[in-house]
Design an enzyme around this catalytic site. Structure first.
Site, short mmCIF file in Angstrom:
data_model
loop_
_atom_site.label_atom_id
_atom_site.label_comp_id
_atom_site.label_asym_id
_atom_site.label_seq_id
_atom_site.Cartn_x
_atom_site.Cartn_y
_atom_site.Cartn_z
N ILE A 298 -29.23 11.09 -13.67
CA ILE A 298 -29.47 11.17 -12.23
C ILE A 298 -29.34 9.80 -11.58
CG2 ILE A 298 -31.21 11.67 -10.47
CD1 ILE A 298 -32.33 13.83 -12.39
N TYR B 227 -45.12 14.58 -21.60
CA TYR B 227 -44.24 14.45 -20.43
C TYR B 227 -44.91 15.04 -19.19
CZ TYR B 227 -39.90 14.96 -17.70
OH TYR B 227 -38.92 14.89 -16.73
N LYS C 113 -46.11 13.06 -15.73
CA LYS C 113 -45.53 13.45 -14.46
C LYS C 113 -46.60 13.95 -13.48
CE LYS C 113 -41.24 12.48 -15.46
NZ LYS C 113 -40.52 11.39 -14.78
N SER D 134 -27.69 5.95 -16.55
CA SER D 134 -27.20 7.26 -16.98
C SER D 134 -27.83 8.34 -16.11
CB SER D 134 -27.55 7.52 -18.46
OG SER D 134 -28.95 7.57 -18.64
N SER E 229 -40.84 15.51 -11.79
CA SER E 229 -40.25 16.68 -12.46
C SER E 229 -40.97 17.91 -11.95
CB SER E 229 -40.44 16.57 -13.98
OG SER E 229 -40.08 17.77 -14.63
#
Length: 264
Positions: A18, A154, A158, A16, A141
């Site tokens: 990207i 998150y 990252k 799904s 990100s």
């Protein structure tokens, strides 16, 4: 700049968003693909939607299952005899305040977004070292460069990816291995809907920032361009990408700007 055409590319998180869009565009450019994610049915859907499905091999995997990841590179290599590029794209997001978030949610974020990616990378590294070439492309990100509320787990995972892959680049440049870190901002995918909340359940709703972001199609185009240029880092998105430069030169201003924004 070398064309990416005819490269053998392994993409995680390809079912799904990207990863799916990268699969379509790279397949159109003549690349041979190994596409991975947990959902085999969705991977087969992506394969069948490709222009040349005969050049796409499906390899299901779970980034949270470290034991399973040990023999995955061997399986990936078996499809076409080698791998030129590993695109570490799989992962999950989070939307919850720190005080409302269970520790187990942080563990899950680190296991999937960081440790699973590191495990797969470490298992692939010997193949790249032996062939004296290879390219690790890791989708982190903009939250790997600066932070915002509601994304503490998150952001932490990252940020950790940047630390690891910057070291890998330095240690293995001599082996002909390249590292590109891709930092997307708001992209029109289901990342917000699938984000974990404080108790580990899915958020199941879109947010305005994601809905108004750039398309996954445009994001994939920019990623491919960055890979061909072998950039160290690429910042992709709308005006939010300039937060990287505010963080570097005006951190207090970035802090105030993020707090004033409606991003949740």
């Amino acid at each position: 700049m070398k064309s990416i055409k005819d490269k053998i590319i392994w993409i995680t998180g390809a079912s799904s968003g990207i990863g799916e869009e990268l699969s379509y565009q790279l397949n159109e450019q003549g690349c041979k693909l190994i596409i991975s994610a947990r959902r085999e049915k969705e991977l087969n859907r992506v394969k069948n939607n490709c222009t040349a499905p005969k050049n796409v091999s499906v390899l299901p995997l779970d980034l949270g299952n470290f034991e399973q990841l040990e023999n995955m590179p061997e399986k990936a290599v078996s499809f076409y005899g080698k791998i030129d590029i590993l695109i570490n794209n799989g992962g999950i997001s989070q939307r919850s305040l720190i005080t409302d978030t269970k520790f187990e949610v942080y563990q899950q974020m680190m296991n999937i977004n960081y440790l699973g990616t590191i495990k797969l990378t470490m298992q692939t590294l010997p193949y790249f070292t032996r062939q004296k070439s290879g390219h690790f492309v890791t989708v982190t990100s903009l939250m790997g460069k600066f932070s915002s509320p509601y994304r503490s787990g998150y952001c932490g995972a990252k940020h950790a990816l940047h630390g690891f892959f910057d070291s890998l680049r330095m240690e293995h440049e001599k082996d002909g291995i390249d590292v590109t870190l891709i930092c997307p901002g708001f992209i029109q995918t289901n990342i917000a809907k699938n984000a974990l909340t404080g108790d580990g359940s899915l958020q199941k709703k879109e947010d305005d920032a994601t809905k108004n972001g750039i398309t996954a199609h445009q994001c994939a185009k920019e990623i491919i361009r960055a890979v061909e240029k072998k950039k160290f880092e690429a910042y992709i998105g709308g005006k939010e990408k300039y937060g990287v430069y505010l963080k570097r030169f005006f951190p207090n201003l970035l802090h105030k700007t993020v707090l004033k924004s409606s991003v949740r």
